[in-house]
Design a protein around this motif. Sequence first.
Motif, PDB file in Angstrom:
ATOM      1  N   ALA A 161      -7.111  -7.615 -14.760  1.00 51.95           N
ATOM      2  CA  ALA A 161      -7.919  -7.722 -13.227  1.00 51.95           C
ATOM      3  C   ALA A 161      -7.057  -7.981 -12.313  1.00 51.95           C
ATOM      4  O   ALA A 161      -7.641  -7.481 -11.129  1.00 51.95           O
ATOM      5  CB  ALA A 161      -8.877  -8.980 -13.615  1.00 51.95           C
ATOM      6  N   ALA A 162      -6.049  -8.799 -12.287  1.00 54.05           N
ATOM      7  CA  ALA A 162      -5.075  -9.091 -11.293  1.00 54.05           C
ATOM      8  C   ALA A 162      -4.586  -7.831 -10.589  1.00 54.05           C
ATOM      9  O   ALA A 162      -4.013  -7.750  -9.619  1.00 54.05           O
ATOM     10  CB  ALA A 162      -4.225 -10.252 -11.632  1.00 54.05           C
ATOM     11  N   SER A 163      -4.436  -7.004 -11.558  1.00 55.60           N
ATOM     12  CA  SER A 163      -3.622  -5.721 -11.058  1.00 55.60           C
ATOM     13  C   SER A 163      -4.352  -4.837 -10.291  1.00 55.60           C
ATOM     14  O   SER A 163      -3.849  -4.040  -9.151  1.00 55.60           O
ATOM     15  CB  SER A 163      -3.610  -4.605 -12.345  1.00 55.60           C
ATOM     16  N   GLU A 164      -5.870  -4.936  -9.858  1.00 56.50           N
ATOM     17  CA  GLU A 164      -6.558  -4.319  -8.856  1.00 56.50           C
ATOM     18  C   GLU A 164      -6.058  -4.856  -7.559  1.00 56.50           C
ATOM     19  O   GLU A 164      -5.825  -3.874  -6.565  1.00 56.50           O
ATOM     20  CB  GLU A 164      -8.009  -4.494  -9.199  1.00 56.50           C
ATOM     21  N   PRO A 165      -6.094  -6.057  -7.148  1.00 59.64           N
ATOM     22  CA  PRO A 165      -5.609  -6.718  -5.743  1.00 59.64           C
ATOM     23  C   PRO A 165      -4.144  -6.349  -5.634  1.00 59.64           C
ATOM     24  O   PRO A 165      -3.866  -6.044  -4.675  1.00 59.64           O
ATOM     25  CB  PRO A 165      -5.865  -7.970  -5.831  1.00 59.64           C
ATOM     26  N   LEU A 166      -3.356  -6.654  -7.005  1.00 59.60           N
ATOM     27  CA  LEU A 166      -2.030  -6.242  -6.876  1.00 59.60           C
ATOM     28  C   LEU A 166      -1.639  -4.856  -6.230  1.00 59.60           C
ATOM     29  O   LEU A 166      -0.905  -4.746  -5.192  1.00 59.60           O
ATOM     30  CB  LEU A 166      -1.365  -6.433  -8.093  1.00 59.60           C
ATOM     31  N   LEU A 167      -2.251  -3.945  -6.933  1.00 61.32           N
ATOM     32  CA  LEU A 167      -1.870  -2.411  -6.532  1.00 61.32           C
ATOM     33  C   LEU A 167      -2.681  -2.089  -5.348  1.00 61.32           C
ATOM     34  O   LEU A 167      -2.484  -0.755  -4.866  1.00 61.32           O
ATOM     35  CB  LEU A 167      -2.201  -1.751  -7.734  1.00 61.32           C
ATOM     36  N   SER A 168      -3.558  -2.568  -4.767  1.00 56.00           N
ATOM     37  CA  SER A 168      -4.014  -2.402  -3.470  1.00 56.00           C
ATOM     38  C   SER A 168      -3.280  -2.750  -2.417  1.00 56.00           C
ATOM     39  O   SER A 168      -3.394  -2.277  -1.293  1.00 56.00           O
ATOM     40  CB  SER A 168      -5.395  -2.814  -3.164  1.00 56.00           C
ATOM     41  N   SER A 169      -2.303  -3.675  -2.602  1.00 58.53           N
ATOM     42  CA  SER A 169      -1.218  -4.004  -1.610  1.00 58.53           C
ATOM     43  C   SER A 169      -0.197  -2.782  -1.331  1.00 58.53           C
ATOM     44  O   SER A 169       0.120  -2.105  -2.261  1.00 58.53           O
ATOM     45  CB  SER A 169      -0.541  -5.199  -2.167  1.00 58.53           C
ATOM     46  N   PRO A 170      -0.059  -2.790   0.041  1.00 55.10           N
ATOM     47  CA  PRO A 170       1.253  -1.570   0.391  1.00 55.10           C
ATOM     48  C   PRO A 170       2.555  -1.717  -0.015  1.00 55.10           C
ATOM     49  O   PRO A 170       3.307  -0.941   0.091  1.00 55.10           O
ATOM     50  CB  PRO A 170       1.111  -1.696   1.881  1.00 55.10           C
ATOM     51  N   TYR A 171       2.701  -3.141  -0.672  1.00 56.03           N
ATOM     52  CA  TYR A 171       3.982  -3.462  -0.926  1.00 56.03           C
ATOM     53  C   TYR A 171       4.186  -3.211  -2.466  1.00 56.03           C
ATOM     54  O   TYR A 171       5.376  -3.015  -2.886  1.00 56.03           O
ATOM     55  CB  TYR A 171       4.272  -4.924  -0.864  1.00 56.03           C
ATOM     56  N   ALA A 172       3.313  -3.226  -3.242  1.00 52.26           N
ATOM     57  CA  ALA A 172       3.445  -3.059  -4.762  1.00 52.26           C
ATOM     58  C   ALA A 172       3.025  -1.635  -5.133  1.00 52.26           C
ATOM     59  O   ALA A 172       2.232  -0.890  -4.787  1.00 52.26           O
ATOM     60  CB  ALA A 172       2.251  -3.895  -5.432  1.00 52.26           C
ATOM     61  N   HIS A 173       4.180  -0.850  -5.980  1.00 52.83           N
ATOM     62  CA  HIS A 173       4.051   0.310  -6.227  1.00 52.83           C
ATOM     63  C   HIS A 173       3.193   0.623  -7.585  1.00 52.83           C
ATOM     64  O   HIS A 173       2.237   1.565  -7.875  1.00 52.83           O
ATOM     65  CB  HIS A 173       5.390   1.197  -6.268  1.00 52.83           C
ATOM     66  N   ALA A 187      12.257  -7.117  -1.852  1.00 52.03           N
ATOM     67  CA  ALA A 187      12.026  -8.409  -2.425  1.00 52.03           C
ATOM     68  C   ALA A 187      11.356  -9.269  -1.347  1.00 52.03           C
ATOM     69  O   ALA A 187      10.500  -9.870  -1.475  1.00 52.03           O
ATOM     70  CB  ALA A 187      13.296  -9.177  -2.728  1.00 52.03           C
ATOM     71  N   GLU A 188      12.050  -8.872   0.124  1.00 52.70           N
ATOM     72  CA  GLU A 188      11.262  -9.534   1.007  1.00 52.70           C
ATOM     73  C   GLU A 188       9.507  -9.365   1.354  1.00 52.70           C
ATOM     74  O   GLU A 188       8.743 -10.156   1.666  1.00 52.70           O
ATOM     75  CB  GLU A 188      11.971  -9.352   2.507  1.00 52.70           C
ATOM     76  N   ASP A 189       9.283  -8.080   1.156  1.00 49.31           N
ATOM     77  CA  ASP A 189       7.935  -7.625   1.252  1.00 49.31           C
ATOM     78  C   ASP A 189       7.162  -8.216   0.083  1.00 49.31           C
ATOM     79  O   ASP A 189       6.117  -8.858   0.262  1.00 49.31           O
ATOM     80  CB  ASP A 189       7.681  -6.126   1.022  1.00 49.31           C
ATOM     81  N   HIS A 190       7.909  -8.483  -0.902  1.00 46.85           N
ATOM     82  CA  HIS A 190       6.905  -9.299  -1.966  1.00 46.85           C
ATOM     83  C   HIS A 190       6.836 -10.677  -1.639  1.00 46.85           C
ATOM     84  O   HIS A 190       5.749 -11.163  -1.754  1.00 46.85           O
ATOM     85  CB  HIS A 190       7.851  -9.038  -3.589  1.00 46.85           C
ATOM     86  N   LEU A 191       7.913 -11.318  -1.615  1.00 43.81           N
ATOM     87  CA  LEU A 191       7.999 -12.806  -1.341  1.00 43.81           C
ATOM     88  C   LEU A 191       7.289 -13.142  -0.027  1.00 43.81           C
ATOM     89  O   LEU A 191       6.814 -14.261   0.121  1.00 43.81           O
ATOM     90  CB  LEU A 191       9.230 -13.404  -0.881  1.00 43.81           C
ATOM     91  N   LYS A 192       7.438 -12.335   1.168  1.00 43.56           N
ATOM     92  CA  LYS A 192       6.988 -12.843   2.323  1.00 43.56           C
ATOM     93  C   LYS A 192       5.712 -12.045   2.720  1.00 43.56           C
ATOM     94  O   LYS A 192       4.613 -12.370   3.034  1.00 43.56           O
ATOM     95  CB  LYS A 192       7.808 -12.441   3.768  1.00 43.56           C
ATOM     96  N   GLY A 193       5.726 -10.612   2.676  1.00 41.94           N
ATOM     97  CA  GLY A 193       4.389  -9.680   2.994  1.00 41.94           C
ATOM     98  C   GLY A 193       3.322 -10.233   1.926  1.00 41.94           C
ATOM     99  O   GLY A 193       2.263 -10.437   2.379  1.00 41.94           O
ATOM    100  N   PHE A 194       3.590  -9.999   0.704  1.00 37.82           N
ATOM    101  CA  PHE A 194       2.377 -10.026  -0.316  1.00 37.82           C
ATOM    102  C   PHE A 194       1.946 -11.150  -0.558  1.00 37.82           C
ATOM    103  O   PHE A 194       0.628 -11.798  -0.280  1.00 37.82           O
ATOM    104  CB  PHE A 194       2.997  -9.253  -1.834  1.00 37.82           C
ATOM    105  N   ARG A 195       2.735 -12.172  -0.604  1.00 38.03           N
ATOM    106  CA  ARG A 195       2.485 -13.868  -0.710  1.00 38.03           C
ATOM    107  C   ARG A 195       1.731 -14.238   0.348  1.00 38.03           C
ATOM    108  O   ARG A 195       0.831 -15.257   0.226  1.00 38.03           O
ATOM    109  CB  ARG A 195       3.454 -14.525  -1.212  1.00 38.03           C
ATOM    110  N   GLY A 196       1.823 -13.465   1.565  1.00 44.46           N
ATOM    111  CA  GLY A 196       0.857 -14.045   2.604  1.00 44.46           C
ATOM    112  C   GLY A 196      -0.403 -13.205   2.707  1.00 44.46           C
ATOM    113  O   GLY A 196      -0.854 -13.510   3.844  1.00 44.46           O
ATOM    114  N   SER A 197      -0.553 -12.569   2.025  1.00 48.10           N
ATOM    115  CA  SER A 197      -1.717 -11.543   2.181  1.00 48.10           C
ATOM    116  C   SER A 197      -2.906 -11.954   1.393  1.00 48.10           C
ATOM    117  O   SER A 197      -2.883 -12.670   0.500  1.00 48.10           O
ATOM    118  CB  SER A 197      -1.306 -10.044   1.699  1.00 48.10           C
ATOM    119  N   SER A 198      -4.126 -11.560   1.903  1.00 46.43           N
ATOM    120  CA  SER A 198      -5.422 -11.644   1.035  1.00 46.43           C
ATOM    121  C   SER A 198      -5.209 -10.915  -0.502  1.00 46.43           C
ATOM    122  O   SER A 198      -6.049 -11.559  -1.279  1.00 46.43           O
ATOM    123  CB  SER A 198      -6.502 -10.801   1.678  1.00 46.43           C
TER     124      SER A 198
END
Length: 95
Positions: free
Chosen positions: A24-36, A59-70
């Motif tokens: 279930a978590a993979s849906e929002p994860l893979l909708s992120s522009p940072y996760a391939h 790593a920066e996109d993961h730690l800062k971009g993704f973690r700060g996202s909806s």
Amino acid sequence: MIVEYLRYEIDDARQEAFVADYKAASEPLLSSPYAHTFEICQCVEDPRQFILRIEWTSAEDHLKGFRGSSEFKAFFGHVRRYISDISEMRHYTKL
């Protein structure tokens, strides 16, 4: 691109819920522009052991971009209860 590996040890009683929650978590994860990509594997020799593999733009996109996202908020809502089960969480460079 970098690869994040997470190693979990999940007791028998929670394994089915763990897999369902990460699917279930993979849906929002893979909708992120940072996760391939995302995959979850269970050890054959010791079924309590799981490895998650996530490819990120950096790593920066993961730690800062993704973690700060909806997307992160939705993702984390599914997996929050497994954080204490992580035995390793690291980023690796593909060679």
